[in-house]
Design a protein around this motif. Structure first.
Motif, PDB file in Angstrom:
ATOM      1  N   TYR A 145      28.343  90.786  57.678  1.00  0.00           N
ATOM      2  CA  TYR A 145      27.925  91.961  56.920  1.00  0.00           C
ATOM      3  C   TYR A 145      28.782  92.086  55.661  1.00  0.00           C
ATOM      4  CZ  TYR A 145      25.580  92.849  61.277  1.00  0.00           C
ATOM      5  OH  TYR A 145      24.794  92.719  62.381  1.00  0.00           O
ATOM      6  N   PRO A 146      28.198  91.881  54.483  1.00  0.00           N
ATOM      7  CA  PRO A 146      28.993  91.834  53.256  1.00  0.00           C
ATOM      8  C   PRO A 146      29.654  93.158  52.864  1.00  0.00           C
ATOM      9  CG  PRO A 146      26.657  91.675  52.745  1.00  0.00           C
ATOM     10  CD  PRO A 146      26.786  91.637  54.244  1.00  0.00           C
ATOM     11  N   ASN A 147      29.072  94.316  53.189  1.00  0.00           N
ATOM     12  CA  ASN A 147      29.708  95.570  52.792  1.00  0.00           C
ATOM     13  C   ASN A 147      30.589  96.165  53.889  1.00  0.00           C
ATOM     14  OD1 ASN A 147      26.899  95.245  52.646  1.00  0.00           O
ATOM     15  ND2 ASN A 147      26.493  97.392  52.494  1.00  0.00           N
ATOM     16  N   VAL A 148      30.937  95.368  54.877  1.00  0.00           N
ATOM     17  CA  VAL A 148      31.816  95.830  55.954  1.00  0.00           C
ATOM     18  C   VAL A 148      33.131  95.054  55.861  1.00  0.00           C
ATOM     19  CG1 VAL A 148      32.122  95.880  58.459  1.00  0.00           C
ATOM     20  CG2 VAL A 148      29.913  96.449  57.478  1.00  0.00           C
ATOM     21  N   ARG A 149      34.229  95.778  55.845  1.00  0.00           N
ATOM     22  CA  ARG A 149      35.551  95.154  55.813  1.00  0.00           C
ATOM     23  C   ARG A 149      36.220  95.362  57.170  1.00  0.00           C
ATOM     24  NH1 ARG A 149      33.970  92.649  51.962  1.00  0.00           N
ATOM     25  NH2 ARG A 149      34.119  93.403  49.846  1.00  0.00           N
ATOM     26  N   THR A 150      36.902  94.330  57.646  1.00  0.00           N
ATOM     27  CA  THR A 150      37.586  94.446  58.936  1.00  0.00           C
ATOM     28  C   THR A 150      39.066  94.119  58.771  1.00  0.00           C
ATOM     29  OG1 THR A 150      37.080  92.154  59.510  1.00  0.00           O
ATOM     30  CG2 THR A 150      35.549  93.837  60.280  1.00  0.00           C
ATOM     31  N   GLY A 153      52.849  99.413  64.281  1.00  0.00           N
ATOM     32  CA  GLY A 153      51.888 100.514  64.281  1.00  0.00           C
ATOM     33  C   GLY A 153      52.139 101.363  65.506  1.00  0.00           C
ATOM     34  N   PRO A 154      51.513 102.523  65.562  1.00  0.00           N
ATOM     35  CA  PRO A 154      51.732 103.387  66.725  1.00  0.00           C
ATOM     36  C   PRO A 154      51.186 102.747  68.004  1.00  0.00           C
ATOM     37  CG  PRO A 154      50.048 104.305  65.281  1.00  0.00           C
ATOM     38  CD  PRO A 154      50.600 103.102  64.595  1.00  0.00           C
ATOM     39  N   GLU A 155      51.865 102.971  69.073  1.00  0.00           N
ATOM     40  CA  GLU A 155      51.447 102.455  70.379  1.00  0.00           C
ATOM     41  C   GLU A 155      50.069 103.002  70.721  1.00  0.00           C
ATOM     42  OE1 GLU A 155      52.295  99.734  73.082  1.00  0.00           O
ATOM     43  OE2 GLU A 155      53.822 100.380  71.671  1.00  0.00           O
ATOM     44  N   GLY A 156      49.182 102.140  71.190  1.00  0.00           N
ATOM     45  CA  GLY A 156      47.848 102.575  71.584  1.00  0.00           C
ATOM     46  C   GLY A 156      46.826 102.566  70.461  1.00  0.00           C
ATOM     47  N   TRP A 157      47.212 102.109  69.269  1.00  0.00           N
ATOM     48  CA  TRP A 157      46.272 102.053  68.153  1.00  0.00           C
ATOM     49  C   TRP A 157      45.219 100.993  68.456  1.00  0.00           C
ATOM     50  CZ3 TRP A 157      45.428 105.316  64.436  1.00  0.00           C
ATOM     51  CH2 TRP A 157      44.654 104.956  63.341  1.00  0.00           C
ATOM     52  N   PRO A 158      43.951 101.198  68.076  1.00  0.00           N
ATOM     53  CA  PRO A 158      42.887 100.222  68.354  1.00  0.00           C
ATOM     54  C   PRO A 158      43.164  98.847  67.741  1.00  0.00           C
ATOM     55  CG  PRO A 158      41.950 102.313  67.709  1.00  0.00           C
ATOM     56  CD  PRO A 158      43.424 102.414  67.474  1.00  0.00           C
ATOM     57  N   ASP A 159      42.532  97.820  68.306  1.00  0.00           N
ATOM     58  CA  ASP A 159      42.776  96.437  67.904  1.00  0.00           C
ATOM     59  C   ASP A 159      42.112  96.059  66.588  1.00  0.00           C
ATOM     60  OD1 ASP A 159      44.239  95.827  70.277  1.00  0.00           O
ATOM     61  OD2 ASP A 159      42.338  95.786  71.347  1.00  0.00           O
ATOM     62  N   VAL A 160      40.943  96.609  66.308  1.00  0.00           N
ATOM     63  CA  VAL A 160      40.197  96.243  65.107  1.00  0.00           C
ATOM     64  C   VAL A 160      39.819  97.510  64.350  1.00  0.00           C
ATOM     65  CG1 VAL A 160      38.126  95.083  64.211  1.00  0.00           C
ATOM     66  CG2 VAL A 160      39.249  94.192  66.248  1.00  0.00           C
ATOM     67  N   GLU A 161      40.098  97.496  63.052  1.00  0.00           N
ATOM     68  CA  GLU A 161      39.685  98.593  62.170  1.00  0.00           C
ATOM     69  C   GLU A 161      38.524  98.076  61.334  1.00  0.00           C
ATOM     70  OE1 GLU A 161      43.279  99.082  59.996  1.00  0.00           O
ATOM     71  OE2 GLU A 161      44.237 100.225  61.572  1.00  0.00           O
ATOM     72  N   VAL A 162      37.410  98.792  61.354  1.00  0.00           N
ATOM     73  CA  VAL A 162      36.208  98.397  60.613  1.00  0.00           C
ATOM     74  C   VAL A 162      35.935  99.480  59.577  1.00  0.00           C
ATOM     75  CG1 VAL A 162      33.786  97.737  60.775  1.00  0.00           C
ATOM     76  CG2 VAL A 162      35.318  97.312  62.715  1.00  0.00           C
ATOM     77  N   ALA A 214      40.229  86.488  72.634  1.00  0.00           N
ATOM     78  CA  ALA A 214      38.963  85.816  72.348  1.00  0.00           C
ATOM     79  C   ALA A 214      37.890  86.829  71.950  1.00  0.00           C
ATOM     80  CB  ALA A 214      38.504  85.009  73.563  1.00  0.00           C
ATOM     81  N   LEU A 215      37.872  87.972  72.606  1.00  0.00           N
ATOM     82  CA  LEU A 215      36.905  89.022  72.279  1.00  0.00           C
ATOM     83  C   LEU A 215      37.137  89.570  70.871  1.00  0.00           C
ATOM     84  CD1 LEU A 215      34.617  90.931  73.065  1.00  0.00           C
ATOM     85  CD2 LEU A 215      36.335  92.406  74.118  1.00  0.00           C
ATOM     86  N   ILE A 216      38.389  89.783  70.520  1.00  0.00           N
ATOM     87  CA  ILE A 216      38.716  90.270  69.181  1.00  0.00           C
ATOM     88  C   ILE A 216      38.312  89.242  68.128  1.00  0.00           C
ATOM     89  CG2 ILE A 216      40.623  90.878  67.637  1.00  0.00           C
ATOM     90  CD1 ILE A 216      41.972  92.108  70.154  1.00  0.00           C
ATOM     91  N   ALA A 217      38.610  87.970  68.368  1.00  0.00           N
ATOM     92  CA  ALA A 217      38.245  86.915  67.416  1.00  0.00           C
ATOM     93  C   ALA A 217      36.733  86.836  67.237  1.00  0.00           C
ATOM     94  CB  ALA A 217      38.798  85.576  67.892  1.00  0.00           C
ATOM     95  N   ALA A 218      35.980  86.935  68.328  1.00  0.00           N
ATOM     96  CA  ALA A 218      34.514  86.889  68.248  1.00  0.00           C
ATOM     97  C   ALA A 218      33.965  88.110  67.513  1.00  0.00           C
ATOM     98  CB  ALA A 218      33.922  86.809  69.656  1.00  0.00           C
ATOM     99  N   THR A 219      34.573  89.268  67.731  1.00  0.00           N
ATOM    100  CA  THR A 219      34.150  90.489  67.048  1.00  0.00           C
ATOM    101  C   THR A 219      34.388  90.371  65.547  1.00  0.00           C
ATOM    102  OG1 THR A 219      34.661  91.800  69.007  1.00  0.00           O
ATOM    103  CG2 THR A 219      34.500  92.988  66.923  1.00  0.00           C
ATOM    104  N   MET A 220      35.562  89.890  65.172  1.00  0.00           N
ATOM    105  CA  MET A 220      35.882  89.731  63.748  1.00  0.00           C
ATOM    106  C   MET A 220      34.934  88.731  63.090  1.00  0.00           C
ATOM    107  SD  MET A 220      38.638  91.648  63.062  1.00  0.00           S
ATOM    108  CE  MET A 220      39.527  90.913  61.738  1.00  0.00           C
ATOM    109  N   LEU A 221      34.624  87.655  63.786  1.00  0.00           N
ATOM    110  CA  LEU A 221      33.703  86.651  63.253  1.00  0.00           C
ATOM    111  C   LEU A 221      32.297  87.219  63.086  1.00  0.00           C
ATOM    112  CD1 LEU A 221      33.416  83.690  62.412  1.00  0.00           C
ATOM    113  CD2 LEU A 221      32.832  83.177  64.775  1.00  0.00           C
ATOM    114  N   ALA A 222      31.830  87.976  64.058  1.00  0.00           N
ATOM    115  CA  ALA A 222      30.492  88.568  63.981  1.00  0.00           C
ATOM    116  C   ALA A 222      30.392  89.585  62.841  1.00  0.00           C
ATOM    117  CB  ALA A 222      30.142  89.239  65.306  1.00  0.00           C
ATOM    118  N   LEU A 223      31.460  90.337  62.605  1.00  0.00           N
ATOM    119  CA  LEU A 223      31.434  91.349  61.550  1.00  0.00           C
ATOM    120  C   LEU A 223      31.500  90.749  60.147  1.00  0.00           C
ATOM    121  CD1 LEU A 223      33.647  94.064  63.233  1.00  0.00           C
ATOM    122  CD2 LEU A 223      31.222  94.250  62.685  1.00  0.00           C
ATOM    123  N   LYS A 224      31.915  89.486  60.037  1.00  0.00           N
ATOM    124  CA  LYS A 224      31.938  88.809  58.728  1.00  0.00           C
ATOM    125  C   LYS A 224      30.537  88.603  58.172  1.00  0.00           C
ATOM    126  CE  LYS A 224      36.278  86.333  58.903  1.00  0.00           C
ATOM    127  NZ  LYS A 224      36.927  85.031  58.835  1.00  0.00           N
TER     128      LYS A 224
END
Length: 69
Positions: free
Chosen positions: A19-24, A42-51, A7-17
């Motif tokens: 910003y038009p010059n930010v890609r997630t 992907g490698p173990e331990g890689w972050p959940d969201v790439e911005v 839920a936190l990841i989904a809310a973060t992705m929605l909030a970042l939408k």
């Protein structure tokens, strides 16, 4: 991954939408079983969201849920 983290990841992705010059990108890591073996996502331990920010900057976000005691 736990439901609070999802839920936190989904809310973060929605909030970042907003910003038009930010890609997630939602990053998955670890292995997934398929019919004839495994696929490495992907490698173990890689972050959940790439911005991807303007001017070539990158922000990596990791979501952590609370542990029930």
């Amino acid at each position: 991954m736990s439901k609070p983290e999802t839920a936190l990841i989904a809310a973060t992705m929605l909030a970042l939408k907003r910003y038009p010059n930010v890609r997630t990108r939602r990053a998955h890591s670890g292995q997934v079983a398929v019919r004839r073996g495994y696929i490495n996502l992907g490698p173990e331990g890689w972050p959940d969201v790439e911005v991807f920010l303007p001017r070539g900057r990158v922000l990596l976000l990791e979501a952590k849920g609370t542990k029930a005691t």
